[in-house]
Motif scaffolding. Structure first.
Motif, PDB file in Angstrom:
ATOM      1  N   ASN A  14     -15.858 131.973  73.245  1.00  2.92           N
ATOM      2  CA  ASN A  14     -15.274 132.387  74.014  1.00  2.92           C
ATOM      3  C   ASN A  14     -15.609 133.595  74.220  1.00  2.92           C
ATOM      4  O   ASN A  14     -15.380 134.122  75.359  1.00  2.92           O
ATOM      5  N   HIS A  15     -16.697 134.487  73.668  1.00  4.49           N
ATOM      6  CA  HIS A  15     -17.431 136.216  74.390  1.00  4.49           C
ATOM      7  C   HIS A  15     -18.334 135.773  74.402  1.00  4.49           C
ATOM      8  O   HIS A  15     -18.548 136.200  75.498  1.00  4.49           O
ATOM      9  N   LEU A  16     -19.361 135.281  73.157  1.00  2.00           N
ATOM     10  CA  LEU A  16     -20.042 136.200  73.781  1.00  2.00           C
ATOM     11  C   LEU A  16     -21.360 135.090  75.039  1.00  2.00           C
ATOM     12  O   LEU A  16     -21.798 135.659  75.309  1.00  2.00           O
ATOM     13  N   PHE A  17     -21.006 133.734  75.185  1.00  2.00           N
ATOM     14  CA  PHE A  17     -21.506 133.158  76.013  1.00  2.00           C
ATOM     15  C   PHE A  17     -20.671 132.872  77.224  1.00  2.00           C
ATOM     16  O   PHE A  17     -21.580 131.896  77.570  1.00  2.00           O
ATOM     17  N   TRP A  18     -18.968 133.705  77.403  1.00  2.00           N
ATOM     18  CA  TRP A  18     -19.012 133.608  79.232  1.00  2.00           C
ATOM     19  C   TRP A  18     -20.096 134.271  79.678  1.00  2.00           C
ATOM     20  O   TRP A  18     -19.704 133.591  80.643  1.00  2.00           O
ATOM     21  N   PRO A  19     -20.514 135.074  79.669  1.00  2.00           N
ATOM     22  CA  PRO A  19     -21.052 135.065  81.203  1.00  2.00           C
ATOM     23  C   PRO A  19     -22.499 133.900  81.297  1.00  2.00           C
ATOM     24  O   PRO A  19     -22.700 133.416  82.366  1.00  2.00           O
ATOM     25  N   LEU A  20     -23.162 133.052  80.257  1.00  2.00           N
ATOM     26  CA  LEU A  20     -23.725 131.935  81.227  1.00  2.00           C
ATOM     27  C   LEU A  20     -22.761 130.604  81.197  1.00  2.00           C
ATOM     28  O   LEU A  20     -22.274 130.162  81.967  1.00  2.00           O
ATOM     29  N   ASP A  21     -21.779 130.951  80.805  1.00  2.00           N
ATOM     30  CA  ASP A  21     -21.031 129.645  81.042  1.00  2.00           C
ATOM     31  C   ASP A  21     -19.854 130.077  82.763  1.00  2.00           C
ATOM     32  O   ASP A  21     -20.119 129.065  83.545  1.00  2.00           O
ATOM     33  N   GLN A  22     -20.062 131.645  83.361  1.00  2.00           N
ATOM     34  CA  GLN A  22     -20.039 131.879  84.291  1.00  2.00           C
ATOM     35  C   GLN A  22     -20.870 131.166  85.464  1.00  2.00           C
ATOM     36  O   GLN A  22     -21.318 131.395  86.330  1.00  2.00           O
ATOM     37  N   GLY A  31     -28.161 131.458  92.622  1.00  2.00           N
ATOM     38  CA  GLY A  31     -27.327 132.600  91.675  1.00  2.00           C
ATOM     39  C   GLY A  31     -27.166 131.749  89.951  1.00  2.00           C
ATOM     40  O   GLY A  31     -27.248 132.754  89.195  1.00  2.00           O
ATOM     41  N   ALA A  32     -26.856 130.301  89.917  1.00  2.00           N
ATOM     42  CA  ALA A  32     -26.695 129.931  88.517  1.00  2.00           C
ATOM     43  C   ALA A  32     -28.142 130.433  87.947  1.00  2.00           C
ATOM     44  O   ALA A  32     -28.066 130.331  86.704  1.00  2.00           O
ATOM     45  N   ASN A  33     -29.224 130.008  88.427  1.00  2.00           N
ATOM     46  CA  ASN A  33     -30.509 130.137  87.724  1.00  2.00           C
ATOM     47  C   ASN A  33     -31.366 131.817  87.789  1.00  2.00           C
ATOM     48  O   ASN A  33     -32.663 131.997  88.403  1.00  2.00           O
ATOM     49  N   PHE A  34     -30.927 132.929  88.048  1.00  2.00           N
ATOM     50  CA  PHE A  34     -30.969 134.270  88.700  1.00  2.00           C
ATOM     51  C   PHE A  34     -31.458 134.899  87.375  1.00  2.00           C
ATOM     52  O   PHE A  34     -32.704 135.435  87.190  1.00  2.00           O
ATOM     53  N   LEU A  35     -30.973 134.215  85.993  1.00  2.00           N
ATOM     54  CA  LEU A  35     -31.297 134.386  84.619  1.00  2.00           C
ATOM     55  C   LEU A  35     -32.504 133.795  84.617  1.00  2.00           C
ATOM     56  O   LEU A  35     -34.020 134.632  84.242  1.00  2.00           O
TER      57      LEU A  35
END
Length: 73
Positions: A14-22, A31-35
């Motif tokens: 719920n916290h550390l993986f939140w940016p990856l869920d976004q 945009g999804a594959n920018f990282l």
């Protein structure tokens, strides 16, 4: 003890993986594959740098003769 592991699961999910869920729920593929593109670019630059260092090492005819597993008689 169970609540300890549930707390760790909550922290990561719920916290550390939140940016990856976004990133996963974006409608834009770019945009999804920018990282991933950033990591690929860093790896490509590191590969080029390493190859240039090896070429420089090779052009100077440097060879590590101190390490040998054979006597070459």
């Amino acid at each position: 003890m169970r609540s300890f592991f549930e707390g760790i699961a909550d922290l990561f999910v719920n916290h550390l993986f939140w940016p990856l869920d976004q990133l996963r729920h974006m409608h834009s593929w770019w945009g999804a594959n920018f990282l991933n593109w950033i990591f690929a670019a860093i790896g490509f630059v590191a590969f080029i740098y390493w190859m240039l260092q090896l070429k420089q090492y090779s052009d100077n005819d440097e060879e590590d003769k101190s390490v040998s597993s054979h006597s070459y008689l």
